[in-house]
Enzyme design. Sequence first.
Site, mmCIF file in Angstrom:
data_model
loop_
_atom_site.group_PDB
_atom_site.id
_atom_site.type_symbol
_atom_site.label_atom_id
_atom_site.label_comp_id
_atom_site.label_asym_id
_atom_site.label_seq_id
_atom_site.Cartn_x
_atom_site.Cartn_y
_atom_site.Cartn_z
ATOM 1 C CE1 TYR A 1 52.650 -3.370 -35.473
ATOM 2 C CE2 TYR A 1 53.718 -4.938 -36.928
ATOM 3 C CZ TYR A 1 52.745 -3.985 -36.701
ATOM 4 O OH TYR A 1 51.861 -3.663 -37.705
ATOM 5 C CE LYS B 1 50.778 11.656 -39.334
ATOM 6 N NZ LYS B 1 50.095 12.219 -40.513
ATOM 7 C CG ASP C 1 49.568 11.405 -43.838
ATOM 8 O OD1 ASP C 1 50.803 11.346 -43.863
ATOM 9 O OD2 ASP C 1 48.958 12.408 -43.433
ATOM 10 C CG ASP D 1 52.223 -5.330 -40.800
ATOM 11 O OD1 ASP D 1 52.052 -6.058 -41.792
ATOM 12 O OD2 ASP D 1 51.749 -5.581 -39.679
ATOM 13 C CG ASP E 1 49.751 -6.641 -46.290
ATOM 14 O OD1 ASP E 1 50.863 -7.194 -46.439
ATOM 15 O OD2 ASP E 1 48.828 -7.136 -45.616
#
Length: 358
Positions: free
Chosen positions: A142, A191, A223, A247, A251
């Site tokens: 980001y 990852k 994942d 992020d 959620d």
Amino acid sequence: MHYNIAVIRGDGIGPEIVGEAIRALDAAAKRFGFTLNYQDVLMGGCAIDKTGVPLPEETITVCKSSDAVLLGAVGGPKWDTLPGHLRPEAGLLGIRAALGLYANLRPAVLFAPLKDACPLKAEIVAGGLDILMVRELTGGIYFGERGRTTGANGEEAYDTERYSVMEVERIGRIGFEAAKKRGSKLTSIDKANVLESSRLWRETMHRLAKEYPDVAYDDMLVDNCAMQLVRNPARFDVVVTSNMFGDILSDEASMITGSIGMLPSASLGDGTLGLYEPIHGSAPDIAGTDAANPLATILSTAMMLRYSLNQPVAADAIERAVQKTLEEGWRTADIAAGKEHIGTRQMGDIVCRMIETA
Ligand code: NAD
């Protein structure tokens, strides 16, 4: 003890829910013998209307000199067409950066009286659900280099994930320290089978883990984590991860509790100053109708008492008061499942009464 709190009421339902959170803080202060001073500052759409910018300098100055910041929510359709740097959300990124808040803590807790709101099968959450997501907030993709270029196939765009050892270490420490105070289990998400930045992340976390022999540590690929959160969420205690993975996963973790109006958050840096806000937005669709659930903001004040003001007993009392309120059956519309419900103000009244005895 006396504390100075900067208050950003913001837009939409922000002023309504912050009003109830302040009443809850005052009730806790009265019971546990400390005092609070509140200073209102502008951020978001209301700041744009009054000053032309989403984050006025004065807001940063007041927040920096406070013990903690309480935030409602910002944004709304009125400001949606402004250019990116002038939108209310630019205030959110700006205040986190200005205060050096690089860690976002989001508890995802399934309150027993609300277990019917959980979208997962009852047997999956039979033992309850209590996860603390720790997300890196000021680095990664980001904030990395981005741009547009022309390649062999025409127009291209790119974003860059970049993490330093220092950034991973400091968020990693927050994760380990939080785990020590809870179930002593930390899972780091990356990852590392594909991304070099994740390999550095994992190496750094492994080094750090040696300093925390009492915390059970493991790594998980992002994942797999997305899958385990819906398959076996009870396996998680504290989860630490990068900005983008956090992020998305926070959620997901929030939604499996089924109640966006219930979940608080804390953003922390190196000192004790922190910013406390509900995870939901400004809900313009219900603003001004006394329909907003104030519990996420009230629970954010419990996090404030615990992490910034060192008043853990008062923090526990607020959380117990919310629990008792739910056990007695009080609900705002969002968590009433179509049944009888009360408004924002009355919910605040009941929680304040509970704080006196909880
Ligand atoms: P939202 O979270 O505001 O609302 C989503 C849905 O949940 C709406 O139906 C809303 O009525 C409901 N809801 C949210 N909070 C509730 C509460 N406390 N009680 C009862 N119902 C509640 O998300 P959105 O609609 O996508 O965004 C609205 C505005 O908020 C946008 O401008 C967005 O940019 C902004 N936003 C701000 C923040 C923040 O300030 N941290 C975070 C997310 C979104």
